[in-house]
Design a protein around this motif. Structure first.
Motif, short mmCIF file in Angstrom:
data_model
loop_
_atom_site.label_atom_id
_atom_site.label_comp_id
_atom_site.label_asym_id
_atom_site.label_seq_id
_atom_site.Cartn_x
_atom_site.Cartn_y
_atom_site.Cartn_z
N GLN A 218 0.83 -1.21 0.00
CA GLN A 218 0.00 0.00 0.00
C GLN A 218 0.86 1.26 0.00
OE1 GLN A 218 -3.30 -0.19 2.71
NE2 GLN A 218 -3.09 1.96 3.29
N ASP A 219 0.46 2.26 -0.78
CA ASP A 219 1.17 3.53 -0.81
C ASP A 219 0.68 4.37 0.37
OD1 ASP A 219 2.38 5.98 -1.35
OD2 ASP A 219 2.29 5.64 -3.50
N LEU A 220 1.48 4.42 1.42
CA LEU A 220 1.07 5.09 2.65
C LEU A 220 1.00 6.60 2.52
CD1 LEU A 220 3.15 3.00 5.23
CD2 LEU A 220 0.77 2.67 4.53
N ARG A 221 1.49 7.14 1.43
CA ARG A 221 1.48 8.59 1.27
C ARG A 221 0.06 9.15 1.14
NH1 ARG A 221 5.34 9.39 -3.75
NH2 ARG A 221 4.08 7.59 -4.41
N VAL A 222 -0.86 8.35 0.65
CA VAL A 222 -2.22 8.86 0.46
C VAL A 222 -3.28 8.00 1.14
CG1 VAL A 222 -1.75 10.04 -1.71
CG2 VAL A 222 -2.36 7.63 -1.75
N ASP A 223 -2.91 6.87 1.66
CA ASP A 223 -3.92 5.97 2.22
C ASP A 223 -3.37 5.29 3.47
OD1 ASP A 223 -6.32 4.71 2.51
OD2 ASP A 223 -5.97 3.19 0.97
N LEU A 224 -3.17 6.07 4.51
CA LEU A 224 -2.61 5.57 5.76
C LEU A 224 -3.74 5.14 6.68
CD1 LEU A 224 0.26 5.37 7.06
CD2 LEU A 224 -0.18 7.61 8.08
N PRO A 225 -3.71 3.91 7.21
CA PRO A 225 -4.75 3.50 8.16
C PRO A 225 -4.81 4.46 9.34
CG PRO A 225 -3.40 1.62 7.51
CD PRO A 225 -2.71 2.84 6.97
N ALA A 226 -6.01 4.65 9.88
CA ALA A 226 -6.18 5.59 10.99
C ALA A 226 -7.28 5.13 11.92
CB ALA A 226 -6.49 6.99 10.46
N ILE A 227 -7.12 5.45 13.20
CA ILE A 227 -8.17 5.27 14.20
C ILE A 227 -8.25 6.54 15.03
CG2 ILE A 227 -7.84 2.76 14.33
CD1 ILE A 227 -6.48 3.26 17.09
N GLY A 228 -9.34 6.70 15.76
CA GLY A 228 -9.52 7.84 16.64
C GLY A 228 -10.53 7.51 17.72
N PRO A 229 -10.94 8.50 18.51
CA PRO A 229 -11.90 8.24 19.59
C PRO A 229 -13.19 7.58 19.09
CG PRO A 229 -10.92 10.41 19.84
CD PRO A 229 -10.46 9.89 18.52
N ARG A 230 -13.68 8.02 17.93
CA ARG A 230 -14.92 7.43 17.40
C ARG A 230 -14.73 5.96 17.07
NH1 ARG A 230 -17.37 10.21 12.16
NH2 ARG A 230 -15.55 9.19 11.23
N THR A 231 -13.54 5.59 16.60
CA THR A 231 -13.27 4.18 16.30
C THR A 231 -13.41 3.33 17.56
OG1 THR A 231 -11.62 4.95 14.70
CG2 THR A 231 -11.65 2.59 15.21
N VAL A 232 -12.87 3.83 18.66
CA VAL A 232 -12.93 3.10 19.93
C VAL A 232 -14.37 2.93 20.39
CG1 VAL A 232 -12.35 3.25 22.38
CG2 VAL A 232 -10.61 3.75 20.65
N VAL A 233 -15.15 4.01 20.32
CA VAL A 233 -16.55 3.95 20.75
C VAL A 233 -17.34 2.97 19.88
CG1 VAL A 233 -18.69 5.29 20.93
CG2 VAL A 233 -16.53 6.27 21.72
N ASN A 234 -17.13 3.02 18.57
CA ASN A 234 -17.85 2.12 17.67
C ASN A 234 -17.40 0.67 17.82
OD1 ASN A 234 -19.34 4.23 16.63
ND2 ASN A 234 -17.99 4.56 14.88
N ALA A 235 -16.12 0.48 18.11
CA ALA A 235 -15.62 -0.88 18.35
C ALA A 235 -16.27 -1.47 19.60
CB ALA A 235 -14.10 -0.87 18.48
N ALA A 236 -16.40 -0.65 20.63
CA ALA A 236 -17.05 -1.12 21.85
C ALA A 236 -18.51 -1.48 21.58
CB ALA A 236 -16.96 -0.05 22.94
N ALA A 237 -19.21 -0.66 20.80
CA ALA A 237 -20.60 -0.94 20.47
C ALA A 237 -20.74 -2.23 19.69
CB ALA A 237 -21.20 0.22 19.69
N ALA A 238 -19.71 -2.55 18.90
CA ALA A 238 -19.72 -3.79 18.12
C ALA A 238 -19.35 -5.01 18.95
CB ALA A 238 -18.77 -3.66 16.93
N GLY A 239 -19.00 -4.80 20.22
CA GLY A 239 -18.67 -5.92 21.09
C GLY A 239 -17.20 -6.26 21.14
N CYS A 240 -16.34 -5.37 20.63
CA CYS A 240 -14.91 -5.65 20.61
C CYS A 240 -14.30 -5.48 22.00
CB CYS A 240 -14.19 -4.73 19.64
SG CYS A 240 -14.61 -5.01 17.91
#
Length: 282
Positions: A218-240
């Motif tokens: 993957q070319d990280l210059r334009v498509d770098l994986p990312a997470i943030g506070p919303r990711t954590v909240v949604n992961a918890a809602a999904a049962g993670c």
């Protein structure tokens, strides 16, 4: 340097990192995407598909490098063809548009490079925004979660060639959901319906984990994986039980807030050293 600002908080974080490092730069804002703070700081604003305008600004400024940061919506094939007809063969553009996002984004980089502009990624100019290795908060993965993480890593590695996404929700040796073009948040919404039954509100299966890694090649210059506070909240809602990301290859937007949210909810966040192939630090 020129920071090309798209949507979201990331361009502002990159700008702050460059300021801390004392590295001078100019801001080119993408109209309709850049947030107010970056629009105020921008010395020029352009439309996403105004390729001639973008190249004209860059030619006038003569930057040592261009740094894309922030999200933009994928334009439809007709818009790409109409905007870039003077610069690209229509058959080639149709092939680009038919491919995945990686193909489209690599083509955009190639266009800039063909006009003499070097492109650098956020991971190269602001490495302090990336996930470090190891457990990042108060909570660590247990044995069930570690098994899920190993499954998720193997699955994403296998799927890399198909350009389908950077994330998966896994429990044990079973994938509940795989990220597609809809993005991580919507994938987590699907996973909630599959992992919490009935109707997405039951008890989650132990060891359910969100795993997010860069695709191989993957070319990280334009498509770098990312997470943030919303990711954590949604992961918890999904049962993670937690979130596992690739260390050194994943942005953590608002790291302090992200880890604080995970600590408060009871989720782990761990950075994986995939080169070592030893699994997360428990």
């Amino acid at each position: 340097m020129v920071l090309v600002a798209g949507a979201g908080h990331l361009p502002e974080l990159v700008a702050a990192s460059l300021d801390r490092a004392g590295r001078p730069f100019r801001v080119l804002a993408i109209r309709g995407f850049a947030e107010r703070a970056m629009r105020r700081r921008a010395e020029a604003t352009v439309d996403l598909l105004d390729i001639a305008g973008i190249l004209s600004v860059l030619e006038a400024w003569g930057p040592a490098c261009v740094i894309p940061a922030g999200g933009v919506s994928r334009p439809n094939p007709a818009a790409i063809l109409n905007a870039a007809a003077a610069l690209r063969n229509r058959d080639a553009l149709r092939a680009i548009s038919a491919g995945g996002d990686d193909r489209l984004l690599r083509s955009a980089l190639l266009l800039l490079e063909e006009h003499g502009h070097g492109v650098m990624g956020v991971h190269e100019v602001a490495p302090d925004l990336l996930s470090p290795e190891g457990v990042l908060g108060l909570h660590a993965p247990d044995a069930a979660s570690r098994e899920s993480i190993e499954t998720g890593q193997a699955l994403l590695s296998t799927l890399s060639r198909y350009d389908v996404g950077q994330a998966t929700v896994v429990v044990g040796q079973r994938a509940l959901a795989i990220e597609g073009p809809e993005g991580t948040d919507r994938m987590l919404s699907r996973a909630r319906g599959l992992g919490r039954r009935p109707f997405g509100y039951g008890n989650a299966q132990p060891g359910t984990v969100l795993v997010k890694c860069a695709k191989i090649g993957q070319d990280l210059r334009v498509d770098l994986p990312a997470i943030g506070p919303r990711t954590v909240v949604n992961a918890a809602a999904a049962g993670c039980a937690g979130v596992a990301v690739q260390a050194g290859h994943t942005l953590i937007i608002d790291r302090q807030a992200t880890i604080a949210a995970a600590d408060r909810i009871g989720l782990f966040v761990v950075g994986l050293n995939l080169d070592a192939r030893t699994g997360p630090d428990a």
